[in-house]
Design an enzyme around this catalytic site. Structure first.
Site, PDB file in Angstrom:
ATOM      1  N   TYR A 143       3.306  -0.194 -33.015  1.00 22.58           N
ATOM      2  CA  TYR A 143       2.043  -0.709 -33.553  1.00 22.58           C
ATOM      3  C   TYR A 143       1.732  -0.093 -34.923  1.00 22.58           C
ATOM      4  O   TYR A 143       0.572   0.029 -35.322  1.00 22.58           O
ATOM      5  CB  TYR A 143       0.868  -0.424 -32.597  1.00 22.58           C
ATOM      6  CG  TYR A 143       0.935  -1.141 -31.259  1.00 22.58           C
ATOM      7  CD1 TYR A 143       1.998  -1.956 -30.904  1.00 22.58           C
ATOM      8  CD2 TYR A 143      -0.094  -1.009 -30.332  1.00 22.58           C
ATOM      9  CE1 TYR A 143       2.057  -2.603 -29.670  1.00 22.58           C
ATOM     10  CE2 TYR A 143      -0.057  -1.656 -29.100  1.00 22.58           C
ATOM     11  CZ  TYR A 143       1.030  -2.438 -28.776  1.00 22.58           C
ATOM     12  OH  TYR A 143       1.063  -3.075 -27.549  1.00 22.58           O
ATOM     13  N   LYS A 196      13.418   3.293 -24.627  1.00 22.88           N
ATOM     14  CA  LYS A 196      14.480   2.292 -24.426  1.00 22.88           C
ATOM     15  C   LYS A 196      15.580   2.663 -25.408  1.00 22.88           C
ATOM     16  O   LYS A 196      15.995   1.881 -26.256  1.00 22.88           O
ATOM     17  CB  LYS A 196      13.899   0.892 -24.672  1.00 22.88           C
ATOM     18  CG  LYS A 196      14.838  -0.241 -24.342  1.00 22.88           C
ATOM     19  CD  LYS A 196      15.187  -0.355 -22.868  1.00 22.88           C
ATOM     20  CE  LYS A 196      16.232  -1.444 -22.649  1.00 22.88           C
ATOM     21  NZ  LYS A 196      16.846  -1.408 -21.315  1.00 22.88           N
ATOM     22  N   ASP A 229      12.602  -0.111 -18.513  1.00 21.47           N
ATOM     23  CA  ASP A 229      12.824  -1.116 -17.470  1.00 21.47           C
ATOM     24  C   ASP A 229      12.893  -0.436 -16.107  1.00 21.47           C
ATOM     25  O   ASP A 229      12.293  -0.899 -15.125  1.00 21.47           O
ATOM     26  CB  ASP A 229      14.062  -1.981 -17.759  1.00 21.47           C
ATOM     27  CG  ASP A 229      15.188  -1.233 -18.461  1.00 21.47           C
ATOM     28  OD1 ASP A 229      15.040  -0.015 -18.713  1.00 21.47           O
ATOM     29  OD2 ASP A 229      16.234  -1.839 -18.751  1.00 21.47           O
ATOM     30  N   ASP A 253       1.407   0.827 -23.371  1.00 18.47           N
ATOM     31  CA  ASP A 253       0.389  -0.225 -23.261  1.00 18.47           C
ATOM     32  C   ASP A 253       0.730  -1.126 -22.060  1.00 18.47           C
ATOM     33  O   ASP A 253      -0.116  -1.421 -21.211  1.00 18.47           O
ATOM     34  CB  ASP A 253       0.395  -1.043 -24.561  1.00 18.47           C
ATOM     35  CG  ASP A 253      -0.868  -1.859 -24.752  1.00 18.47           C
ATOM     36  OD1 ASP A 253      -1.797  -1.720 -23.937  1.00 18.47           O
ATOM     37  OD2 ASP A 253      -0.920  -2.640 -25.719  1.00 18.47           O
ATOM     38  N   ASP A 257      -1.130  -1.236 -18.040  1.00 18.53           N
ATOM     39  CA  ASP A 257      -1.666  -2.445 -17.396  1.00 18.53           C
ATOM     40  C   ASP A 257      -1.037  -2.625 -16.018  1.00 18.53           C
ATOM     41  O   ASP A 257      -1.721  -2.986 -15.054  1.00 18.53           O
ATOM     42  CB  ASP A 257      -1.363  -3.699 -18.230  1.00 18.53           C
ATOM     43  CG  ASP A 257      -2.527  -4.083 -19.141  1.00 18.53           C
ATOM     44  OD1 ASP A 257      -3.219  -3.170 -19.616  1.00 18.53           O
ATOM     45  OD2 ASP A 257      -2.727  -5.294 -19.371  1.00 18.53           O
TER      46      ASP A 257
END
Ligand SMILES: NC(=O)c1ccc[n+]([C@@H]2O[C@H](COP(=O)([O-])OP(=O)(O)OC[C@H]3O[C@@H](n4cnc5c(N)ncnc54)[C@H](O)[C@@H]3O)[C@@H](O)[C@H]2O)c1
Length: 361
Positions: A143, A196, A229, A253, A257
């Site tokens: 971001y 990742k 993952d 982020d 959630d």
């Protein structure tokens, strides 16, 4: 009655959709708590009408001198930004990210809390103690806002866009140390680092290497490095293994959630955007967005915002009061006063009334 010993100046920015309802709800609960504090503290609120309606009137998401104004507050209590009439990247960058980035609120803490009386989609939540916290790098990563669009050079149908993630060693190190320091305060002293780095061989490898180096300074804390993952699977299959999960802006982020959905609803999740050096005010907000599908109906779940208020109390050193608020929320859900998103029929106002009543317990 004598004046309160300490008055905290709070800037409230409800912004859009349910943001307005949940910030009003949170303010009522926090004011009730202050009233019961025997004069220990009070809140002085100023509310700002920034957001998508302000944008429609002025062409800006917040006042031009908005950051200058906000600097003078002890904290910011934020709702949610975004409305179907304005592109999401304009609303997000114009208000929320404008504040988090310019106030260097680089640590975003998002606890995943399981409430009594709220059904989790995880069967093991009934008989397993689950409680973890996602620490999100909040100033760079995916971001960072770096990149560009080549609108014309390749002709129609051939547009190119570049979105670059930024990882600095200092940025990685400060959030990783923050996660380790937080882990030391918890029952289970463990940090799970998420990247990742198999596919993203530059920034995320720098993160992994920084994590391994910093971990040496915390021999009392257990560690693991997990690919994002695999971590999303672990959230569902082995969440009892988690205590502090630290990840980059985008990955955390998404994972937070997932965590709040596993706890029962996005409406339950609280968050704090800290400027740990306290050079700028920190900002407290629910994890959820403006929920246009239910806005204006008086049914939004206020718990994420109320518990963001508890994080704000902790930030002010009012830890007993934060615990009292948390207890009042748990007593409310345990007694079955639940909004629609968690299987009940209560309105936002009814949840607020129950939490305020439970503050006396
Ligand atoms: N921090 C923020 O300000 C923030 C975060 C996420 C999304 N957004 C913005 O919000 C808008 C809507 O985004 P979205 O639909 O992807 O996410 P959302 O979080 O607004 O809604 C997702 C789902 O969760 C439900 N929900 C959310 N909050 C709830 C609450 N308090 N009580 C009960 N149910 C709740 C909604 O009804 C919806 O079904 C977009 O404009 C988006 O950009 C803002």
């Amino acid at each position: 009655m004598s004046a309160p010993k300490r008055t905290y100046k709070i800037a409230a920015i409800p912004a859009d959709g349910v943001g307005k309802e949940v910030v009003a709800a949170g303010r009522r609960v926090l004011d009730a708590l202050a009233e019961h504090s025997n004069g220990k503290f009070a809140f002085a609120w100023d509310e700002f009408d920034w957001g998508s309606e302000y944008y429609a009137r002025t062409g800006r998401m917040m006042a031009e001198d908005g950051l200058e104004t906000l600097k003078n507050y002890d904290a910011i209590y934020f709702g949610a930004v975004g409305w179907p009439t304005v592109p999401d990247h304009i609303t997000l960058w114009g208000l929320r990210l404008n504040i988090t980035q310019n106030f260097d609120q680089w640590a975003n803490v998002r606890p995943v809390h399981f409430h009594p009386g709220v059904v989790s989609p995880l069967r093991k939540a009934d008989d397993t103690h689950l409680d973890w916290v996602v620490v999100r790098e909040n100033s760079e990563g995916e971001y960072a806002g770096l990149g560009g669009r080549n609108l014309s050079a390749r002709g129609p149908g051939n547009e190119v866009a570049l979105q670059t993630a930024l990882f600095t060693e200092k940025g990685c190190e400060r959030i990783i140390r923050f996660a380790f320091d937080l882990a030391r305060t918890r029952r289970v002293k463990k940090v799970s680092s998420v990247t990742k780095s198999n596919a993203q061989q530059y920034g995320m490898v720098l993160w992994d290497e920084t994590f391994a180096r910093v971990a040496q300074d915390y021999p009392d804390v257990t560690t693991e490095s997990v690919l994002v993952d695999a971590m999303s699977a672990k959230f569902v299959l082995k969440p009892e293994d988690l205590s502090v999960v630290v990840a980059s802006n985008l990955n955390a982020d998404i994972l937070s959630d997932l965590g709040s959905a596993l706890a029962g609803s996005l409406g339950l999740a609280a968050s704090a955007n800290y400027n740990p050096e306290r050079r700028f005010p920190s900002m407290f907000e629910p994890v959820h967005g403006s929920a246009p599908d239910i806005a204006g109906q008086g049914v939004a779940n206020p718990i994420g915002t109320i518990l963001s208020g508890a994080l704000m109390l902790e930030h002010f050193g009012l830890t007993d009061e934060a615990a009292r608020l948390q207890k009042a929320v748990d007593a409310t859900t345990a007694s079955g006063v639940l909004t629609r998103d968690i299987g009940g029929t209560a309105t936002t106002d009814e949840v607020v009334a129950a939490v305020v009543a439970n503050l006396q317990l």
